[in-house]
Design a protein around this motif. Structure first.
Motif, PDB file in Angstrom:
ATOM      1  N   PHE A   1       1.750 -16.512  -2.116  1.00  0.00           N
ATOM      2  CA  PHE A   1       2.203 -15.747  -0.968  1.00  0.00           C
ATOM      3  C   PHE A   1       1.093 -14.763  -0.583  1.00  0.00           C
ATOM      4  O   PHE A   1       0.350 -14.285  -1.427  1.00  0.00           O
ATOM      5  CB  PHE A   1       3.474 -14.962  -1.307  1.00  0.00           C
ATOM      6  CG  PHE A   1       4.738 -15.704  -1.030  1.00  0.00           C
ATOM      7  CD1 PHE A   1       4.849 -17.048  -1.329  1.00  0.00           C
ATOM      8  CD2 PHE A   1       5.839 -15.053  -0.496  1.00  0.00           C
ATOM      9  CE1 PHE A   1       6.030 -17.740  -1.088  1.00  0.00           C
ATOM     10  CE2 PHE A   1       7.012 -15.732  -0.247  1.00  0.00           C
ATOM     11  CZ  PHE A   1       7.112 -17.073  -0.541  1.00  0.00           C
ATOM     12  N   GLN A   2       1.020 -14.451   0.705  1.00  0.00           N
ATOM     13  CA  GLN A   2       0.043 -13.458   1.124  1.00  0.00           C
ATOM     14  C   GLN A   2       0.604 -12.061   0.868  1.00  0.00           C
ATOM     15  O   GLN A   2       1.704 -11.719   1.291  1.00  0.00           O
ATOM     16  CB  GLN A   2      -0.309 -13.607   2.597  1.00  0.00           C
ATOM     17  CG  GLN A   2      -1.482 -12.727   3.030  1.00  0.00           C
ATOM     18  CD  GLN A   2      -2.037 -13.106   4.374  1.00  0.00           C
ATOM     19  OE1 GLN A   2      -1.344 -13.013   5.385  1.00  0.00           O
ATOM     20  NE2 GLN A   2      -3.290 -13.547   4.410  1.00  0.00           N
ATOM     21  N   VAL A   3      -0.177 -11.266   0.153  1.00  0.00           N
ATOM     22  CA  VAL A   3       0.166  -9.883  -0.159  1.00  0.00           C
ATOM     23  C   VAL A   3      -0.850  -8.989   0.536  1.00  0.00           C
ATOM     24  O   VAL A   3      -2.034  -9.331   0.619  1.00  0.00           O
ATOM     25  CB  VAL A   3       0.140  -9.627  -1.684  1.00  0.00           C
ATOM     26  CG1 VAL A   3       0.522  -8.190  -2.004  1.00  0.00           C
ATOM     27  CG2 VAL A   3       1.061 -10.602  -2.399  1.00  0.00           C
ATOM     28  N   TYR A   4      -0.401  -7.854   1.032  1.00  0.00           N
ATOM     29  CA  TYR A   4      -1.296  -6.909   1.680  1.00  0.00           C
ATOM     30  C   TYR A   4      -1.442  -5.661   0.803  1.00  0.00           C
ATOM     31  O   TYR A   4      -0.455  -4.986   0.513  1.00  0.00           O
ATOM     32  CB  TYR A   4      -0.757  -6.505   3.055  1.00  0.00           C
ATOM     33  CG  TYR A   4      -0.729  -7.640   4.043  1.00  0.00           C
ATOM     34  CD1 TYR A   4      -1.773  -7.838   4.945  1.00  0.00           C
ATOM     35  CD2 TYR A   4       0.338  -8.539   4.063  1.00  0.00           C
ATOM     36  CE1 TYR A   4      -1.742  -8.888   5.856  1.00  0.00           C
ATOM     37  CE2 TYR A   4       0.367  -9.596   4.959  1.00  0.00           C
ATOM     38  CZ  TYR A   4      -0.676  -9.765   5.858  1.00  0.00           C
ATOM     39  OH  TYR A   4      -0.647 -10.814   6.741  1.00  0.00           O
ATOM     40  N   ARG A   5      -2.671  -5.403   0.368  1.00  0.00           N
ATOM     41  CA  ARG A   5      -2.934  -4.139  -0.305  1.00  0.00           C
ATOM     42  C   ARG A   5      -3.254  -3.129   0.789  1.00  0.00           C
ATOM     43  O   ARG A   5      -4.256  -3.258   1.498  1.00  0.00           O
ATOM     44  CB  ARG A   5      -4.111  -4.270  -1.275  1.00  0.00           C
ATOM     45  CG  ARG A   5      -4.216  -3.099  -2.254  1.00  0.00           C
ATOM     46  CD  ARG A   5      -5.488  -3.172  -3.069  1.00  0.00           C
ATOM     47  NE  ARG A   5      -6.649  -2.996  -2.196  1.00  0.00           N
ATOM     48  CZ  ARG A   5      -7.874  -3.397  -2.516  1.00  0.00           C
ATOM     49  NH1 ARG A   5      -8.086  -4.032  -3.648  1.00  0.00           N
ATOM     50  NH2 ARG A   5      -8.890  -3.189  -1.679  1.00  0.00           N
ATOM     51  N   LEU A   6      -2.411  -2.128   0.961  1.00  0.00           N
ATOM     52  CA  LEU A   6      -2.475  -1.248   2.125  1.00  0.00           C
ATOM     53  C   LEU A   6      -3.411  -0.061   1.953  1.00  0.00           C
ATOM     54  O   LEU A   6      -3.897   0.496   2.938  1.00  0.00           O
ATOM     55  CB  LEU A   6      -1.069  -0.737   2.464  1.00  0.00           C
ATOM     56  CG  LEU A   6      -0.023  -1.825   2.734  1.00  0.00           C
ATOM     57  CD1 LEU A   6       1.344  -1.199   2.929  1.00  0.00           C
ATOM     58  CD2 LEU A   6      -0.412  -2.663   3.946  1.00  0.00           C
ATOM     59  N   THR A   7      -3.646   0.362   0.709  1.00  0.00           N
ATOM     60  CA  THR A   7      -4.514   1.506   0.441  1.00  0.00           C
ATOM     61  C   THR A   7      -5.556   1.117  -0.597  1.00  0.00           C
ATOM     62  O   THR A   7      -5.350   0.189  -1.380  1.00  0.00           O
ATOM     63  CB  THR A   7      -3.721   2.723  -0.050  1.00  0.00           C
ATOM     64  OG1 THR A   7      -3.045   2.378  -1.270  1.00  0.00           O
ATOM     65  CG2 THR A   7      -2.692   3.167   0.984  1.00  0.00           C
TER      66      THR A   7
END
Length: 373
Positions: A49-55
């Motif tokens: 799954f695509q995960v977004y690391r936001l910081t």
């Protein structure tokens, strides 16, 4: 082959190095400054799954206490604590662009105290024992209340549904008290005193009652006038990650049983009937959240062999793995839904210092329309 959660792409690595080099210049910035997006997508090693690391994990970004309201009612921004400028300060993350804005510039800003007001136009927080109210449009702030000498703030601040007052705990030694302060005049009153340092108060929706925690033990409920203060008759063990249903009729909580060979469970307590029942056994959740209609849960497993974020459908108790979190302390992941239930957010130190992450779940969870506060 899936990209390892521990091995980001060359682009991600270079971006992280650049962010590290920028820390010196960041420390010269202050309140009101905007920082360009640090968002970095990657394919999860376990699920693809695509995960977004936001910081960026070269500095620490953490979520406030579970009792706080931190995502705007339109699901467009998120309130969090970050030390990228040298000390912990309040930041707002634009969930569309990924840009962040520094909102405070105070010594000893207490990250666990950050909470939005119901209209998402203002927020409040504690710094050096002073409660501040901040207008998000102008960032003008004013002191509302000062904790008396000899007392300290307890973790967790809860802004009332009417937007006119805030509730929090104070402690002095081993004892505590539950306080309510109005925003207009800063008038303070003690709701109830306790022989322990309470934490994470939460108003019961559509009722004049407040839930609060006895750390390491159980949950208590008290009327807003201080009457009928009582410990809830919950399942044996420790109750964590409690969440009210939107109508206030039920309280969903994560139970960690005394018998460590047993599975952690999600349970439902109904105060009006004084009833407690099992909702579902879990894959050893250490923390959990739910969407607004409590039809779907999100949990962070503390299973060493499978440290993952999972969705669970309440109707059939089926679990679905979203991604790995691999946090060293799974109880701090604090997974939660956006108000519209289309994204999941959580915290992890997977790639270094604590950072914020997101997974899109619009194909898995039905969107919730309308007012979410």
């Amino acid at each position: 082959m899936a990209v390892s959660a521990h091995r980001l792409s060359r682009r991600a690595l270079l971006a992280s190095l650049a962010a590290g080099a920028a820390l010196a210049s960041d420390s010269k910035k202050g309140k009101g400054e905007t920082f360009e997006s640090d968002s970095m997508p990657y394919s999860d090693a376990a699920t693809e799954f695509q995960v977004y690391r936001l910081t960026d994990p070269t500095y620490s970004s953490t979520l406030p206490a579970a009792s706080s309201r931190i995502i705007s009612r339109n699901s467009g921004s998120l309130l969090f604590c970050c030390d990228r400028t040298g000390s912990p300060q309040a930041f707002r993350l634009d969930l569309k662009s990924g840009d962040t804005q520094q909102l405070t510039d105070h010594a000893q800003m207490e990250g666990s105290s950050l909470t939005l007001l119901p209209d998402s136009r203002s927020f409040c927080y504690f710094a050096e024992n002073v409660l501040y109210l901040v207008n998000l449009a102008t960032l003008r702030e004013r002191p509302i209340y000062t904790i008396p000498d000899g007392w300290e703030m307890c973790p967790g601040v809860n802004a009332g549904a009417d937007g006119a007052h805030v509730t929090f705990g104070e402690k002095q030694g081993e004892r505590g008290r539950l306080r309510s302060v109005t925003f207009l005049q800063g008038a303070a009153r003690t709701i109830v005193e306790t022989p322990f340092a309470l934490s994470e108060p939460m108003e019961r929706p559509l009722r004049s009652q407040i839930l609060y925690r006895q750390p390491g033990k159980g949950l208590w409920l008290v009327n807003t006038d201080g009457r009928q203060n009582r410990e809830l008759k919950l399942a044996a063990g420790v109750a964590v990650s409690a969440h009210w249903a939107a109508d206030g009729k039920s309280l969903f909580y994560l139970n960690l049983p005394d018998d460590t060979t047993q599975l952690n469970t999600i349970r439902e307590y109904t105060p009006d009937q004084d009833g407690d029942k099992l909702v579902a056994k879990t894959s050893q959740y250490a923390s959990f959240g739910c969407n607004r209609d409590t039809s779907v849960f999100v949990g962070a497993s503390r299973n060493v062999a499978s440290p993952v974020i999972l969705l669970m459908l309440k109707v059939n108790r089926r679990e679905f793995t979203l991604c790995e979190h691999r946090a060293h302390h799974p109880e701090t992941t604090s997974p939660l839904f956006a108000p519209d239930a289309q994204r999941i957010y959580f915290q992890s130190d997977l790639h270094g210092k604590p950072a914020l992450y997101s997974v899109h779940v619009e194909r898995l969870v039905e969107k919730i329309e309308g007012d979410s506060q």
